[in-house]
Scaffold this motif. Structure first.
Motif, PDB file in Angstrom:
ATOM      1  N   UNK A 205       0.827  -1.208   0.000  1.00  0.00           N
ATOM      2  CA  UNK A 205       0.000   0.000   0.000  1.00  0.00           C
ATOM      3  C   UNK A 205       0.863   1.261   0.000  1.00  0.00           C
ATOM      4  N   UNK A 206       2.002   1.205   0.699  1.00  0.00           N
ATOM      5  CA  UNK A 206       2.936   2.332   0.648  1.00  0.00           C
ATOM      6  C   UNK A 206       3.475   2.530  -0.771  1.00  0.00           C
ATOM      7  N   UNK A 207       3.919   1.432  -1.377  1.00  0.00           N
ATOM      8  CA  UNK A 207       4.502   1.532  -2.716  1.00  0.00           C
ATOM      9  C   UNK A 207       3.482   2.011  -3.737  1.00  0.00           C
ATOM     10  N   UNK A 208       2.218   1.741  -3.479  1.00  0.00           N
ATOM     11  CA  UNK A 208       1.175   2.171  -4.420  1.00  0.00           C
ATOM     12  C   UNK A 208       1.169   3.687  -4.573  1.00  0.00           C
ATOM     13  N   UNK A 209       1.620   4.411  -3.553  1.00  0.00           N
ATOM     14  CA  UNK A 209       1.646   5.865  -3.628  1.00  0.00           C
ATOM     15  C   UNK A 209       2.726   6.374  -4.586  1.00  0.00           C
ATOM     16  N   UNK A 210       3.580   5.488  -5.048  1.00  0.00           N
ATOM     17  CA  UNK A 210       4.573   5.885  -6.046  1.00  0.00           C
ATOM     18  C   UNK A 210       4.116   5.593  -7.468  1.00  0.00           C
ATOM     19  N   UNK A 211       2.952   4.948  -7.635  1.00  0.00           N
ATOM     20  CA  UNK A 211       2.493   4.599  -8.979  1.00  0.00           C
ATOM     21  C   UNK A 211       1.061   5.027  -9.250  1.00  0.00           C
ATOM     22  N   UNK A 212       0.333   5.428  -8.208  1.00  0.00           N
ATOM     23  CA  UNK A 212      -1.092   5.717  -8.399  1.00  0.00           C
ATOM     24  C   UNK A 212      -1.365   7.148  -8.798  1.00  0.00           C
ATOM     25  N   UNK A 213      -0.374   8.012  -8.733  1.00  0.00           N
ATOM     26  CA  UNK A 213      -0.581   9.397  -9.108  1.00  0.00           C
ATOM     27  C   UNK A 213      -1.221  10.233  -8.028  1.00  0.00           C
ATOM     28  N   UNK A 214      -1.421   9.656  -6.814  1.00  0.00           N
ATOM     29  CA  UNK A 214      -2.024  10.433  -5.735  1.00  0.00           C
ATOM     30  C   UNK A 214      -0.989  11.217  -4.942  1.00  0.00           C
ATOM     31  N   UNK A 215       0.284  11.009  -5.206  1.00  0.00           N
ATOM     32  CA  UNK A 215       1.338  11.716  -4.482  1.00  0.00           C
ATOM     33  C   UNK A 215       2.532  11.859  -5.412  1.00  0.00           C
ATOM     34  N   UNK A 216       3.620  12.385  -4.885  1.00  0.00           N
ATOM     35  CA  UNK A 216       4.827  12.503  -5.689  1.00  0.00           C
ATOM     36  C   UNK A 216       5.333  11.118  -6.052  1.00  0.00           C
ATOM     37  N   UNK A 217       6.164  11.049  -7.075  1.00  0.00           N
ATOM     38  CA  UNK A 217       6.551   9.772  -7.635  1.00  0.00           C
ATOM     39  C   UNK A 217       7.372   8.923  -6.668  1.00  0.00           C
ATOM     40  N   UNK A 218       8.064   9.565  -5.717  1.00  0.00           N
ATOM     41  CA  UNK A 218       8.915   8.806  -4.799  1.00  0.00           C
ATOM     42  C   UNK A 218       8.316   8.678  -3.396  1.00  0.00           C
ATOM     43  N   UNK A 219       7.073   9.080  -3.209  1.00  0.00           N
ATOM     44  CA  UNK A 219       6.498   9.088  -1.858  1.00  0.00           C
ATOM     45  C   UNK A 219       6.449   7.689  -1.252  1.00  0.00           C
ATOM     46  N   UNK A 220       6.005   6.698  -2.017  1.00  0.00           N
ATOM     47  CA  UNK A 220       5.883   5.344  -1.481  1.00  0.00           C
ATOM     48  C   UNK A 220       7.215   4.694  -1.195  1.00  0.00           C
ATOM     49  N   UNK A 221       8.144   4.761  -2.156  1.00  0.00           N
ATOM     50  CA  UNK A 221       9.451   4.144  -1.950  1.00  0.00           C
ATOM     51  C   UNK A 221      10.232   4.862  -0.854  1.00  0.00           C
ATOM     52  N   UNK A 222      10.093   6.195  -0.780  1.00  0.00           N
ATOM     53  CA  UNK A 222      10.778   6.942   0.283  1.00  0.00           C
ATOM     54  C   UNK A 222      10.259   6.537   1.657  1.00  0.00           C
ATOM     55  N   UNK A 344       3.031   2.739  10.481  1.00  0.00           N
ATOM     56  CA  UNK A 344       3.757   3.723   9.666  1.00  0.00           C
ATOM     57  C   UNK A 344       2.923   4.157   8.465  1.00  0.00           C
ATOM     58  N   UNK A 345       2.169   3.237   7.898  1.00  0.00           N
ATOM     59  CA  UNK A 345       1.329   3.585   6.747  1.00  0.00           C
ATOM     60  C   UNK A 345       0.276   4.618   7.130  1.00  0.00           C
ATOM     61  N   UNK A 346      -0.405   4.392   8.243  1.00  0.00           N
ATOM     62  CA  UNK A 346      -1.440   5.341   8.646  1.00  0.00           C
ATOM     63  C   UNK A 346      -0.836   6.656   9.135  1.00  0.00           C
ATOM     64  N   UNK A 347       0.371   6.617   9.680  1.00  0.00           N
ATOM     65  CA  UNK A 347       1.068   7.864  10.001  1.00  0.00           C
ATOM     66  C   UNK A 347       1.352   8.652   8.726  1.00  0.00           C
ATOM     67  N   UNK A 348       1.738   7.933   7.677  1.00  0.00           N
ATOM     68  CA  UNK A 348       1.971   8.591   6.394  1.00  0.00           C
ATOM     69  C   UNK A 348       0.692   9.253   5.882  1.00  0.00           C
ATOM     70  N   UNK A 349      -0.451   8.584   6.014  1.00  0.00           N
ATOM     71  CA  UNK A 349      -1.713   9.151   5.550  1.00  0.00           C
ATOM     72  C   UNK A 349      -2.085  10.396   6.342  1.00  0.00           C
ATOM     73  N   UNK A 350      -1.789  10.398   7.640  1.00  0.00           N
ATOM     74  CA  UNK A 350      -2.131  11.552   8.474  1.00  0.00           C
ATOM     75  C   UNK A 350      -1.215  12.727   8.201  1.00  0.00           C
ATOM     76  N   UNK A 351       0.084  12.471   8.138  1.00  0.00           N
ATOM     77  CA  UNK A 351       1.051  13.570   7.971  1.00  0.00           C
ATOM     78  C   UNK A 351       1.133  14.065   6.530  1.00  0.00           C
ATOM     79  N   UNK A 352       0.973  13.143   5.556  1.00  0.00           N
ATOM     80  CA  UNK A 352       1.145  13.468   4.138  1.00  0.00           C
ATOM     81  C   UNK A 352       2.447  14.260   3.932  1.00  0.00           C
ATOM     82  N   UNK A 353       3.580  13.624   4.183  1.00  0.00           N
ATOM     83  CA  UNK A 353       4.859  14.351   4.151  1.00  0.00           C
ATOM     84  C   UNK A 353       5.212  14.898   2.774  1.00  0.00           C
ATOM     85  N   UNK A 354       4.574  14.442   1.721  1.00  0.00           N
ATOM     86  CA  UNK A 354       4.865  14.956   0.390  1.00  0.00           C
ATOM     87  C   UNK A 354       4.178  16.292   0.114  1.00  0.00           C
TER      88      UNK A 354
END
Length: 355
Positions: A205-222, A344-354
């Motif tokens: 689900x984290x990696x999906x954020x690098x391919x789904x277009x909902x965030x920056x291209x490196x958000x999931x892998x980072x 960590x995944x839900x922390x990412x959703x809350x903070x949206x560091x990108x």
């Protein structure tokens, strides 16, 4: 006849105490020998207590003094084979960095491989210990979960595990009787699907954020890279601090080698590593983000480690496998990740560091 007055007993002279006659060896002054056998109370003896087996440190005696158990610092140093553990860890880190540079699809290959191998180890070990899980259904669910999460998203996970549970249950309907034990075997199959398949799917689900277009291209892998660094630093810090200064076990009956001091050392190592790596990370680049991620990992990774140790102690095994040199099996190496990934995944959703 008149009832005796209780006060008369105080006015009567007391009779002199008569000493029994001399005892002769071989006689029975109690008369027990002349009583029928069925009237003699049997002598009950308490069976000797068995020592509690400690599969990690031989045999341990139960503590006779209540309260918190404290132990002296260990003078043996880390219990793992450090050279092979360090070299294996460096090889895995290099492979993960290479996959991260290649792209999220390459990282997904590693994620699916780790989940598959961990599930194989789990089902193999519980089968060896007498359980009869629905191995095929469980393995298929564990492998399908991260793939579905990566391609479709979290909406696909309920369907995957519903079908997995149905397949495991239907498989036991073909048994000849209830003596096949369907309930514990279906339960342990579902445990593997949840523990390994579902919790491991949060990496996808984290990696999906690098391919789904909902965030920056490196958000999931980072994000996944930060979690890998944080959990690895936590494990290393806890190992060295706990082996050199550990006194207070976190939960002695689960794992006497995991201490409060080691957990504190692991938390400090996590924060330092996250700050160092985060300063070069394009997504997680704020101090408040580093502190929160370190806090989440410092809590969840040790809990995952203790949870796996609890299962191993219940099964009376040292490790789930031996595939990873110096670390045991794949599940033994990635137990902390499985608990840290969802938080960590839900922390990412809350903070949206990108953002």
């Amino acid at each position: 006849a008149p009832e005796p007055d209780a006060r008369d007993t105080f006015n009567r002279p007391s009779e002199p105490t008569r000493r029994p006659g001399r005892l002769v060896i071989g006689t029975d002054p109690t008369g027990e020998g002349r009583r029928p056998r069925d009237e003699i109370a049997p002598v009950i003896t308490e069976p000797p207590r068995e020592r509690t087996r400690d599969i990690t440190d031989g045999y341990s005696r139960p503590s006779s003094r209540p309260g918190r158990v404290r132990r002296a610092p260990s003078s043996r140093g880390p219990s793992r084979a450090l050279p092979s553990a360090i070299s294996t860890g460096l090889v895995m880190l290099a492979a993960f960095i290479g996959a991260t540079v290649w792209g999220p699809s390459a990282v997904m290959v590693i994620v699916v491989a780790v989940i598959t191998l961990a599930a194989v180890e789990f089902f193999g070990k519980v089968t060896e210990k007498g359980y009869r899980p629905a191995t095929v259904a469980g393995l298929l669910a564990c492998v399908a979960a991260p793939l579905a999460a990566y391609w479709i998203g979290d909406a696909a996970l309920p369907l995957v595990f519903s079908f997995g549970f149905l397949a495991a249950s239907i498989g036991f309907l073909g048994a000849s009787s209830v003596q096949s034990g369907p309930m514990p075997h279906v339960a342990i199959t579902t445990m593997a699907m949840t523990w390994i398949g579902l919790m491991g799917s949060f990496a996808a689900l984290m990696l999906r954020y690098s391919v789904s277009g909902t965030a920056t291209v490196h958000a999931g892998t980072d994000t996944l890279f930060m979690v890998v660094v944080a959990v690895g630093a936590n494990d290393i810090g806890a190992l060295f601090v706990g082996s050199s200064a550990g006194r207070t076990p976190l939960r002695e009956w689960v794992s006497p080698n995991k201490t409060v001091e080691g957990a504190v050392g692991g938390a400090l190592a996590t924060l330092i590593a996250v700050i160092l790596v985060g300063s070069q990370n394009g997504t997680w680049d704020q101090m408040n983000e580093w502190i929160l991620l370190s806090l989440v990992v410092a809590v969840m990774a040790p809990v995952g480690d203790l949870g796996e140790s609890m299962c191993k102690r219940n099964l009376d095994v040292k490790d789930f496998g031996s595939l990873v040199a110096g670390h045991g099996g794949v599940l033994d190496r990635f137990d902390g990740f499985l608990f840290a990934l969802p938080a960590s995944y839900y922390l990412m959703l809350v903070l949206q560091p990108w953002a």
